[in-house]
Motif scaffolding. Structure first.
Motif, PDB file in Angstrom:
ATOM      1  N   ASP A 257     -59.970   5.637  13.040  1.00  0.00           N
ATOM      2  CA  ASP A 257     -61.420   5.524  13.167  1.00  0.00           C
ATOM      3  C   ASP A 257     -62.153   6.031  11.935  1.00  0.00           C
ATOM      4  N   ARG A 258     -61.554   6.976  11.236  1.00  0.00           N
ATOM      5  CA  ARG A 258     -62.152   7.567  10.048  1.00  0.00           C
ATOM      6  C   ARG A 258     -61.069   7.862   9.018  1.00  0.00           C
ATOM      7  N   VAL A 259     -61.478   7.939   7.763  1.00  0.00           N
ATOM      8  CA  VAL A 259     -60.609   8.419   6.678  1.00  0.00           C
ATOM      9  C   VAL A 259     -61.225   9.713   6.185  1.00  0.00           C
ATOM     10  N   ILE A 260     -60.496  10.808   6.289  1.00  0.00           N
ATOM     11  CA  ILE A 260     -61.018  12.136   5.983  1.00  0.00           C
ATOM     12  C   ILE A 260     -60.491  12.595   4.631  1.00  0.00           C
ATOM     13  N   ILE A 261     -61.391  13.148   3.814  1.00  0.00           N
ATOM     14  CA  ILE A 261     -61.030  13.601   2.472  1.00  0.00           C
ATOM     15  C   ILE A 261     -61.448  15.057   2.311  1.00  0.00           C
ATOM     16  N   THR A 262     -60.561  15.867   1.760  1.00  0.00           N
ATOM     17  CA  THR A 262     -60.870  17.281   1.546  1.00  0.00           C
ATOM     18  C   THR A 262     -61.126  17.612   0.076  1.00  0.00           C
ATOM     19  N   ALA A 263     -61.085  16.619  -0.786  1.00  0.00           N
ATOM     20  CA  ALA A 263     -61.429  16.812  -2.203  1.00  0.00           C
ATOM     21  C   ALA A 263     -62.621  15.911  -2.500  1.00  0.00           C
ATOM     22  N   SER A 264     -63.780  16.511  -2.771  1.00  0.00           N
ATOM     23  CA  SER A 264     -65.001  15.705  -2.873  1.00  0.00           C
ATOM     24  C   SER A 264     -64.962  14.723  -4.033  1.00  0.00           C
ATOM     25  N   GLY A 265     -64.220  15.047  -5.096  1.00  0.00           N
ATOM     26  CA  GLY A 265     -64.082  14.097  -6.202  1.00  0.00           C
ATOM     27  C   GLY A 265     -63.411  12.820  -5.747  1.00  0.00           C
ATOM     28  N   CYS A 266     -62.387  12.963  -4.905  1.00  0.00           N
ATOM     29  CA  CYS A 266     -61.700  11.793  -4.346  1.00  0.00           C
ATOM     30  C   CYS A 266     -62.625  11.042  -3.401  1.00  0.00           C
ATOM     31  N   GLY A 267     -63.408  11.789  -2.633  1.00  0.00           N
ATOM     32  CA  GLY A 267     -64.305  11.154  -1.687  1.00  0.00           C
ATOM     33  C   GLY A 267     -65.319  10.237  -2.344  1.00  0.00           C
ATOM     34  N   THR A 268     -65.849  10.663  -3.486  1.00  0.00           N
ATOM     35  CA  THR A 268     -66.810   9.832  -4.204  1.00  0.00           C
ATOM     36  C   THR A 268     -66.184   8.505  -4.609  1.00  0.00           C
ATOM     37  N   THR A 269     -64.936   8.558  -5.069  1.00  0.00           N
ATOM     38  CA  THR A 269     -64.245   7.333  -5.487  1.00  0.00           C
ATOM     39  C   THR A 269     -63.906   6.453  -4.298  1.00  0.00           C
ATOM     40  N   ILE A 270     -63.375   7.036  -3.240  1.00  0.00           N
ATOM     41  CA  ILE A 270     -62.973   6.250  -2.070  1.00  0.00           C
ATOM     42  C   ILE A 270     -64.177   5.563  -1.437  1.00  0.00           C
ATOM     43  N   LYS A 271     -65.302   6.239  -1.403  1.00  0.00           N
ATOM     44  CA  LYS A 271     -66.510   5.618  -0.862  1.00  0.00           C
ATOM     45  C   LYS A 271     -67.019   4.495  -1.763  1.00  0.00           C
ATOM     46  N   ASP A 272     -66.459   4.381  -2.968  1.00  0.00           N
ATOM     47  CA  ASP A 272     -66.859   3.327  -3.908  1.00  0.00           C
ATOM     48  C   ASP A 272     -65.812   2.211  -3.992  1.00  0.00           C
ATOM     49  N   TYR A 273     -64.782   2.270  -3.143  1.00  0.00           N
ATOM     50  CA  TYR A 273     -63.745   1.229  -3.170  1.00  0.00           C
ATOM     51  C   TYR A 273     -64.337  -0.160  -2.984  1.00  0.00           C
ATOM     52  N   GLY A 274     -65.344  -0.279  -2.136  1.00  0.00           N
ATOM     53  CA  GLY A 274     -65.949  -1.594  -1.920  1.00  0.00           C
ATOM     54  C   GLY A 274     -66.481  -2.193  -3.195  1.00  0.00           C
ATOM     55  N   GLY A 360     -62.513  16.622 -13.090  1.00  0.00           N
ATOM     56  CA  GLY A 360     -61.245  15.920 -13.261  1.00  0.00           C
ATOM     57  C   GLY A 360     -60.425  16.509 -14.387  1.00  0.00           C
ATOM     58  N   THR A 361     -60.265  15.757 -15.465  1.00  0.00           N
ATOM     59  CA  THR A 361     -59.510  16.241 -16.633  1.00  0.00           C
ATOM     60  C   THR A 361     -60.437  16.744 -17.736  1.00  0.00           C
ATOM     61  N   TYR A 362     -61.724  16.841 -17.451  1.00  0.00           N
ATOM     62  CA  TYR A 362     -62.709  17.216 -18.487  1.00  0.00           C
ATOM     63  C   TYR A 362     -62.418  18.596 -19.068  1.00  0.00           C
ATOM     64  N   ASN A 363     -62.050  19.561 -18.203  1.00  0.00           N
ATOM     65  CA  ASN A 363     -61.817  20.911 -18.710  1.00  0.00           C
ATOM     66  C   ASN A 363     -60.590  21.009 -19.598  1.00  0.00           C
ATOM     67  N   ILE A 364     -59.780  19.969 -19.615  1.00  0.00           N
ATOM     68  CA  ILE A 364     -58.651  19.891 -20.542  1.00  0.00           C
ATOM     69  C   ILE A 364     -59.054  19.154 -21.812  1.00  0.00           C
ATOM     70  N   LEU A 365     -59.762  18.052 -21.649  1.00  0.00           N
ATOM     71  CA  LEU A 365     -60.089  17.182 -22.787  1.00  0.00           C
ATOM     72  C   LEU A 365     -61.323  17.648 -23.561  1.00  0.00           C
ATOM     73  N   GLY A 395     -60.819  20.903  -8.034  1.00  0.00           N
ATOM     74  CA  GLY A 395     -61.121  21.106  -9.448  1.00  0.00           C
ATOM     75  C   GLY A 395     -62.029  22.298  -9.662  1.00  0.00           C
ATOM     76  N   CYS A 396     -63.063  22.415  -8.827  1.00  0.00           N
ATOM     77  CA  CYS A 396     -63.984  23.558  -8.928  1.00  0.00           C
ATOM     78  C   CYS A 396     -63.270  24.865  -8.606  1.00  0.00           C
ATOM     79  N   ILE A 397     -62.396  24.834  -7.604  1.00  0.00           N
ATOM     80  CA  ILE A 397     -61.649  26.032  -7.228  1.00  0.00           C
ATOM     81  C   ILE A 397     -60.821  26.520  -8.403  1.00  0.00           C
TER      82      ILE A 397
END
Length: 433
Positions: A257-274, A360-365, A395-397
């Motif tokens: 019924d739902r797809v649950i995400i615990t990493a908000s960075g992933c959530g932003t992308t998954i909600k943009d799959y369409g 994401g990888t910004y703190n490395i690059l 990432g924030c953690i």
């Protein structure tokens, strides 16, 4: 903003989308006041408005990206604070994503940078390889200061982010079915994730325990690891879209019924799959359905009306809202409401709209900018004198946690504890200390 794409260029659906976005920009400059890189650097080209000009010129000319354009695009955190501020509805996220894909296709980076990006894009989305790399890298972690002295801050920053001890894997959170306790209210899928499942598997374990106690059956689909976000924001579109298709297939077959995400960075992308898969007729409708089912864990817990409880211990919590949470997904009140409903005293962080520098990888690059943003964020957090820090993104953690002794953990770990789960390990350790 006026554009001058040719009719032939506009037949490319990516250019057509970029053209629509560009034309909405009215040059007002409201975005500059909330852009972290502009606030730090004061360079118009390091503001959303400046980058929009650079992207417009690059795409209109149809030429390879120049070093100057790449420099300023690379400095963008994709924090999307500009989208929260913009009065004209400029969808900067889709524009910068297309610009990065164009850079990846047309620009040849210096060899060391090219290799580093390839390594990150290959290892981080693969939990098994990523964990092995962390174990090996931990052996050279003490050499980070020496490596920085030799002139490569990116490698030293990468080593500095490696945890001193890799957490043991959680049994809860591995692919499988986790049945509801009592009467089943709903069946959901949970994103296993890639980096988070290695760095802090306790986050998903807490989410599963909490949902199970609320009568929610949880499925962790086999193969549902990386959502494609990491490579998507590096401009590696073929890889990102392949991962998006894999996730769509896994969740479409799970009967949830739902797809649950615990990493908000992933959530932003998954909600943009369409949007990401809009040009693929075999996946467009399935991707839209998955995006419509996607919920951040806090968003979902509010949706099912998580009951209020008394806290296991009175604590003052500084809530750090990840950029992908407040700007990407527009989730602003739900986490705080849940924490307060669990009896915690919640403080907002000053300059809460500004990024912590993880991205994401910004703190490395981009280590120089990332460190300045991190230190600014930590100073703001300290100003409210919290007992603990809560946030919704791994990432924030990791980013904030390396610069403060204040315990930082995921919001759902606190909620699980308050609703009958065990005390998070980081709090047990800090109380012993």
């Amino acid at each position: 903003m006026q554009t001058s794409f040719t009719a032939e260029q506009l037949r490319d659906p990516h250019i057509a989308t970029a053209n629509q976005i560009l034309r909405k920009c009215v040059h007002c400059g409201f975005c500059t006041a909330t852009c972290p890189t502009y606030v730090l650097l004061g360079d118009e080209l390091d503001s959303p408005r400046g980058r929009i000009y650079l992207i417009k010129n690059m795409l209109e000319r149809g030429e390879a990206a120049t070093p100057e354009t790449v420099k300023h695009i690379d400095r963008c955190l994709s924090c999307l604070s500009c989208m929260t501020t913009c009065p004209s509805g400029v969808h900067y996220m889709h524009l910068i994503d297309d610009a990065r894909a164009h850079v990846e296709k047309t620009y040849k980076r210096p060899l060391v940078e090219r290799l580093l990006r390839h390594v990150l894009a290959f290892l981080m989305p693969r939990p098994g390889l990523f964990k092995a790399a962390l174990i090996l890298s931990s052996l050279v972690r003490p050499l980070a200061p020496l490596i920085e002295k030799l002139g490569d801050k990116r490698l030293s920053s990468l080593l500095a982010l490696i945890p001193k001890e890799t957490p043991p894997p959680e049994i809860i959170g591995q692919p499988g079915l986790y049945p509801a306790e009592g009467e089943k209210r709903m069946r959901v899928a949970l994103l296993r994730g890639c980096v988070q499942s290695v760095l802090d598997p306790g986050i998903n374990a807490a989410a599963i325990r909490l949902m199970n106690r609320q009568g929610i059956e949880v499925v962790v689909a086999d193969g549902s690891s990386c959502c494609g976000s990491l490579t998507h924001h590096m401009g590696k579109e073929a890889d990102a879209l392949a991962r998006a298709r894999q996730m769509v297939d896994a969740w479409s077959a799970a009967g949830v019924d739902r797809v649950i995400i615990t990493a908000s960075g992933c959530g932003t992308t998954i909600k943009d799959y369409g949007h990401m898969l809009r040009l693929d007729p075999a996946y467009r409708e399935k991707a839209e359905r998955v995006s419509a089912m996607a919920r951040d864990i806090t968003e979902f817990l509010v949706e099912i009306d998580l009951p209020k409880v008394s806290p296991p211990k009175l604590l003052r919590v500084a809530y750090h809202s990840a950029c992908s949470m407040q700007h990407g997904q527009k989730i602003k009140t739900e986490p705080r409401r849940l924490l307060e409903g669990a009896g915690f005293t919640v403080s907002d962080v000053p300059e809460g709209h500004l990024c912590c520098g993880s991205a994401g990888t910004y703190n490395i690059l981009q280590p120089d900018i990332a460190v300045k943003l991190r230190d600014r964020k930590v100073a703001n957090i300290r100003s409210v004198a919290p007992d603990i820090i809560a946030t919704g993104n791994i990432g924030c953690i990791t980013q904030i946690g390396q610069a403060t002794e204040i315990p930082i953990l995921h919001t759902v770990e606190l909620l699980d504890w308050a609703h009958g789960g065990h005390e998070p390990e980081i709090l047990r350790q800090s109380s012993k200390g």
